[in-house]
Design a protein around this motif. Structure first.
Motif, PDB file in Angstrom:
ATOM      1  N   ASP A  48      15.690  40.878  46.319  1.00  0.00           N
ATOM      2  CA  ASP A  48      14.019  40.435  46.922  1.00  0.00           C
ATOM      3  C   ASP A  48      13.296  42.339  46.845  1.00  0.00           C
ATOM      4  OD1 ASP A  48      11.714  40.092  48.013  1.00  0.00           O
ATOM      5  OD2 ASP A  48      13.299  38.888  49.618  1.00  0.00           O
ATOM      6  N   ALA A  70      11.714  29.035  50.259  1.00  0.00           N
ATOM      7  CA  ALA A  70      10.816  30.239  50.703  1.00  0.00           C
ATOM      8  C   ALA A  70       9.798  28.972  51.277  1.00  0.00           C
ATOM      9  CB  ALA A  70      10.176  31.209  49.643  1.00  0.00           C
ATOM     10  N   VAL A  84      11.499  34.257  53.620  1.00  0.00           N
ATOM     11  CA  VAL A  84      11.890  34.199  52.276  1.00  0.00           C
ATOM     12  C   VAL A  84      13.605  33.984  53.420  1.00  0.00           C
ATOM     13  CG1 VAL A  84      12.753  35.291  50.303  1.00  0.00           C
ATOM     14  CG2 VAL A  84      10.197  35.343  51.198  1.00  0.00           C
TER      15      VAL A  84
END
Length: 166
Positions: free
Chosen positions: A119, A148, A158
């Motif tokens: 991420d 998410a 998320v």
């Protein structure tokens, strides 16, 4: 819009079935995203039958049947964001810049292949997400998937979900 992201399921090669906690999340998702390496068409059939909507691509381990049913790259506008899904993005080093140059029209790129959760945000704002694998952790401590929320042009909530050991 609630999203459920997964990749690299490798069924039945790496596991016999998708983990129950992941399957339990499917009805709550407005969209299920799978970033490739299904290996069997039965998993695709399962997700098509259980999810409200599916956005998916094929991966490098997927044979002719899956490649005939799934694109290499998928795109959709979700909650005011431009999403893309692809299996492979190349080596980790330089990934952000490489993907930002290749996908300048996206806000979020979901990818798989490495089985490593990821991420990050590239210069210019492209968000890169890899949910890891729910069935084959490789060198990771856990099997994983992501959830998410996409709404109002923002990606929020998320969460990387760790699955119990098998």
């Amino acid at each position: 819009m609630r999203l459920l992201l997964m990749s690299d399921t490798h069924l039945p090669k790496r596991a016999k079935a998708l983990p129950a906690p992941l399957l339990d999340e499917i009805p709550d998702a407005d969209l299920v995203v799978h970033a490739g390496d299904w290996v069997d068409a039965a998993t695709l059939d399962l997700l098509e039958s259980r999810s409200r909507r599916l956005l998916a691509v094929h991966g490098n381990n997927d044979g002719p049947e899956l490649r005939a049913r799934l694109p290499e790259i998928a795109r959709a506008e979700l909650g005011g964001l431009r999403f893309g899904v692809i299996h492979e993005t190349g080596p980790a080093q330089g990934r952000e810049a490489r993907c930002a140059a290749r996908f300048p029209d996206l806000d979020v790129l979901v990818f798989g292949h490495s089985h490593i959760p990821w991420d990050t945000t590239a210069p210019g704002g492209l968000r890169l997400l890899n949910p890891g694998s729910p069935t084959d952790r490789r060198r990771q401590p856990y099997c994983t998937y992501l959830t998410a929320t996409a709404a109002g042009g923002r990606l929020t909530d998320v969460v990387l979900h760790r699955l119990p050991p098998r």
